[in-house]
Design a protein around this motif. Structure first.
Motif, PDB file in Angstrom:
ATOM      1  N   ALA A  87       0.811  -1.215   0.000  1.00 43.94           N
ATOM      2  CA  ALA A  87       0.000   0.000   0.000  1.00 43.94           C
ATOM      3  C   ALA A  87       0.847   1.269   0.000  1.00 43.94           C
ATOM      4  O   ALA A  87       0.923   1.979   1.004  1.00 43.94           O
TER       5      ALA A  87
ATOM      6  N   THR B 140      -2.531   6.035  -0.450  1.00 44.11           N
ATOM      7  CA  THR B 140      -3.683   5.958   0.444  1.00 44.11           C
ATOM      8  C   THR B 140      -4.894   5.312  -0.223  1.00 44.11           C
ATOM      9  O   THR B 140      -5.786   4.815   0.475  1.00 44.11           O
TER      10      THR B 140
ATOM     11  N   THR C 170      -5.235   1.641   1.051  1.00 41.00           N
ATOM     12  CA  THR C 170      -5.819   1.459   2.382  1.00 41.00           C
ATOM     13  C   THR C 170      -7.298   1.850   2.393  1.00 41.00           C
ATOM     14  O   THR C 170      -8.098   1.238   3.101  1.00 41.00           O
TER      15      THR C 170
ATOM     16  N   ALA D 219      -2.190  -3.926   5.589  1.00 43.15           N
ATOM     17  CA  ALA D 219      -1.488  -3.140   4.578  1.00 43.15           C
ATOM     18  C   ALA D 219       0.003  -3.109   4.911  1.00 43.15           C
ATOM     19  O   ALA D 219       0.387  -3.055   6.078  1.00 43.15           O
TER      20      ALA D 219
ATOM     21  N   ALA E 270      -3.912   5.129   8.101  1.00 42.94           N
ATOM     22  CA  ALA E 270      -5.287   4.622   8.008  1.00 42.94           C
ATOM     23  C   ALA E 270      -5.772   4.211   9.391  1.00 42.94           C
ATOM     24  O   ALA E 270      -5.114   3.454  10.092  1.00 42.94           O
TER      25      ALA E 270
ATOM     26  N   VAL F 279      -7.338   0.190   9.201  1.00 41.09           N
ATOM     27  CA  VAL F 279      -6.594  -0.918   8.617  1.00 41.09           C
ATOM     28  C   VAL F 279      -5.274  -1.076   9.361  1.00 41.09           C
ATOM     29  O   VAL F 279      -4.534  -0.108   9.539  1.00 41.09           O
TER      30      VAL F 279
ATOM     31  N   THR G  36      -1.440  -1.895   9.789  1.00 41.89           N
ATOM     32  CA  THR G  36      -0.366  -1.590   8.852  1.00 41.89           C
ATOM     33  C   THR G  36       0.981  -2.018   9.404  1.00 41.89           C
ATOM     34  O   THR G  36       1.249  -1.881  10.595  1.00 41.89           O
TER      35      THR G  36
END
Length: 341
Positions: free
Chosen positions: A121, A124, A127, A141, A148, A151, A153
């Motif tokens: 990712a 943006t 995400t 991600a 985000a 989500v 990450t």
């Protein structure tokens, strides 16, 4: 399975334990079962297993069409970690990093009943698309800026990597550091630019102007030509190693010696960066660790109760790799001390 059990002289439950790598099977029994499977050319029915367990033991990976070192290395790191953990991988690539394209990739993977998705990712839009994935589909991600809220990450600390490079050059004695930047709409490029800026401001050093460009050597070459024409430039931090390669060529063509007159630092630690002329000082990203961390985080989410909704942000620290492209700045000669004779 019954045929394998009969040939190996064991129960079908024992064959099942061997297939599922159960620890409580004697080594000689495991060997006998595996030999029977090879003899009969037996393959487990994954579709039937999915119906029983409601798990496909397959993970989806979303990548995009690129030759950039970072994203390609992330993809390899994730796939390697999944394979080592015993998971099959289904890869969906997108041509453009737009939300609609990523949503299409999510839908394709969901139709193949993957247990979860790991998406590379760098922008943006990726995400944002993962936020709209079905609630029962676990997503993580990798890369980007980790901004985000919905989500989980896993990413490299790009700002700290840029600060490491900038502080290294300042500690060598350079009065400031110029920046050959990456594209303005990529969060990773933005974080590297901000890390560079904050390190200069913390040291009380001037902050030169920046013109965001692309990630390749061609734009690095164009930025390098501008730097080479300015005799005040003695240190350059490049947003990645490919940009640094273009900068090095431009400096060489202009007769600006590296590192005697100008020091250069990259970002990524490409396998070839140690063979640049001179070998490139750079910031190293551990893509294998990114793959392991992202897989571990996805599996952790899959073990949590449905609707848990918790979000994790995992940041992997980068390291500075010192090579021959950096040195103290050239000594400044006071014109008043020059002997007219």
């Amino acid at each position: 399975m019954r045929d394998v059990a009969k040939l190996a002289g064991v129960s079908h439950q024992t064959v099942s334990r061997v297939l599922n790598e159960h620890p409580h099977v004697r080594p000689e029994t495991r060997t006998r079962v595996l030999e029977a499977m090879r003899s009969l050319n037996y393959r487990r029915n994954l579709a039937a297993r999915t119906l029983v367990t409601r798990r496909s033991n397959t993970l989806g990976i979303i990548g995009f069409e690129t030759t950039l070192f970072g994203p390609a290395s992330m993809l390899y790191g994730i796939e390697s970690a999944a394979r080592e953990a015993g998971y099959l991988v289904s890869i969906a690539t997108v041509r453009n990093l737009e939300q609609t394209d990523v949503l299409g990739a999510v839908d394709r993977l969901a139709q193949h009943a993957v247990d979860g998705i790991i998406a590379i990712a760098p922008k943006t839009a990726v995400t944002s698309a993962l936020m709209q994935a079905p609630s029962e589909l676990f997503c993580v991600a990798v890369g980007g800026a980790g901004d985000a809220e919905a989500v989980s990450t896993v990413r490299i600390d790009n700002a700290e990597g840029a600060a490491l490079a900038t502080r290294h050059l300042l500690e060598l004695g350079h009065t400031t550091v110029h920046h050959a930047a990456g594209p303005g709409d990529w969060p990773e490029a933005h974080e590297r630019r901000e890390g560079w800026r904050r390190a200069l401001e913390a040291a009380g050093a001037p902050v030169p102007p920046v013109t965001p460009q692309w990630w390749d050597a061609a734009t690095g070459y164009e930025q390098g030509r501008a730097f080479a024409a300015d005799p005040s430039v003695t240190a350059i931090f490049c947003a990645n190693d490919r940009i640094a390669l273009g900068v090095l060529r431009a400096l060489h063509e202009a007769g600006r010696r590296v590192p005697d007159e100008v020091s250069v630092v990259g970002f990524d630690d490409m396998p070839d960066s140690g063979f640049f002329l001179p070998p490139l000082t750079t910031i190293s990203q551990d893509f294998g660790e990114l793959g392991r961390r992202s897989l571990a985080l996805l599996l952790e989410h899959m073990r949590r109760p449905a609707g848990d909704g918790s979000v994790d942000q995992v940041v992997v620290p980068p390291t500075l790799v010192r090579r021959a492209s950096t040195a103290p700045p050239p000594a400044q000669i006071d014109p008043a001390q020059i002997d007219p004779a």
